[in-house]
Motif scaffolding. Structure first.
Motif, PDB file in Angstrom:
ATOM      1  N   LEU A 243      36.081  49.891  39.404  1.00 14.47           N
ATOM      2  CA  LEU A 243      35.398  48.968  38.086  1.00 14.47           C
ATOM      3  C   LEU A 243      35.274  47.636  38.897  1.00 14.47           C
ATOM      4  N   SER A 244      34.429  46.780  38.259  1.00 18.77           N
ATOM      5  CA  SER A 244      34.152  45.536  38.401  1.00 18.77           C
ATOM      6  C   SER A 244      35.661  44.586  38.581  1.00 18.77           C
ATOM      7  N   GLU A 245      35.575  43.713  39.075  1.00 22.35           N
ATOM      8  CA  GLU A 245      36.752  42.580  38.859  1.00 22.35           C
ATOM      9  C   GLU A 245      37.210  42.532  37.599  1.00 22.35           C
ATOM     10  N   GLU A 246      36.031  42.067  36.754  1.00 23.90           N
ATOM     11  CA  GLU A 246      36.323  41.557  35.223  1.00 23.90           C
ATOM     12  C   GLU A 246      36.970  42.850  34.570  1.00 23.90           C
ATOM     13  N   GLU A 247      36.347  44.069  34.874  1.00 24.65           N
ATOM     14  CA  GLU A 247      36.484  45.211  34.073  1.00 24.65           C
ATOM     15  C   GLU A 247      37.967  45.795  34.394  1.00 24.65           C
ATOM     16  N   PHE A 248      38.375  45.577  35.759  1.00 25.13           N
ATOM     17  CA  PHE A 248      39.608  46.109  36.107  1.00 25.13           C
ATOM     18  C   PHE A 248      40.806  45.088  35.454  1.00 25.13           C
ATOM     19  N   ALA A 249      40.379  43.669  35.498  1.00 25.58           N
ATOM     20  CA  ALA A 249      41.584  42.811  34.646  1.00 25.58           C
ATOM     21  C   ALA A 249      41.439  43.077  33.317  1.00 25.58           C
TER      22      ALA A 249
END
Length: 213
Positions: free
Chosen positions: A177-183
């Motif tokens: 995932l992207s950094e934001e999606e993982f967050a």
């Protein structure tokens, strides 16, 4: 004055429409990316009777043990799905054997497809409602309560009773995932992230977006 008021109303509506389109587009893209990163397990009991629910968990445990043995080295969702497809008959045999050993004559039906899931929490990982690729196991009449987990990355706890998500599982998801999606799926302390997660839930549950294939 009326002309100015009319213009303000029009601009307000256009702004609202623009924000709504952007929000829906954001939710659609993020939901799709998250759904594309995981492969889930869905076990449905014969009924809600205590005996059938207990049987569901026994079937689940034996399937997970086998899944862990053949997919422990998988590094992608597609690799895990391919491994399950190749061994689909064995999954069905394990489920059927478990049912028979417990003294039941229920049939078992196993399918790999794209199914709807509610919002679910796995330790400190939360997945929004939506459509996900999954291995679905239907026991008997399949009219009982469901049990869900994630087969890849392996969020079906190695020690199911501990409720602890393995760090290597989180790393696999973080790398996908992207950094934001993982967050979004892992950080429940950030208010902005919480709002965005609620946004995903709202659009998914309202049927305005879907990751269904």
């Amino acid at each position: 004055m009326k002309k100015n008021l009319k213009m303000v109303i029009i601009l307000t509506l256009l702004l609202f429409l623009y924000i709504s389109i952007c929000a829906i587009s954001y939710a659609q893209n993020v939901s799709t990316d998250i759904a594309n990163s995981v492969f889930r397990l869905h076990v449905i009991a014969n009924s809600d009777e205590e005996e059938d629910q207990n049987l569901k968990y026994m079937v689940r445990d034996n399937l997970l043990n086998y899944m862990n043995s053949i997919c422990k080295d998988c590094t992608s969702k597609q690799e895990a799905i391919s491994m399950v497809e190749e061994n689909k008959e064995t999954f069905e045999e394990i489920a059927a054997k478990t049912i028979k050993e417990q003294g039941y004559s229920y049939t078992v039906k196993i399918n790999i497809g794209n199914f709807e899931f509610p919002t679910k929490n796995y330790g400190d990982i939360s997945l929004p409602a939506g459509y996900y690729d999954a291995l679905r196991v239907e026991i008997g009449e399949a009219k009982g309560q469901n049990w869900w987990c994630v087969m890849f990355p392996p969020l079906c706890f190695v020690d199911i009773s501990s409720g602890v998500v393995p760090e290597e599982s989180k790393e696999l998801m973080e790398n996908t995932l992207s950094e934001e999606e993982f967050a979004l799926v892992s950080d429940s302390s950030n208010h902005e992230i919480q709002f965005k997660f609620k946004l995903l839930e709202f659009f998914n549950q309202s049927g305005l977006i879907t990751a269904k294939k």
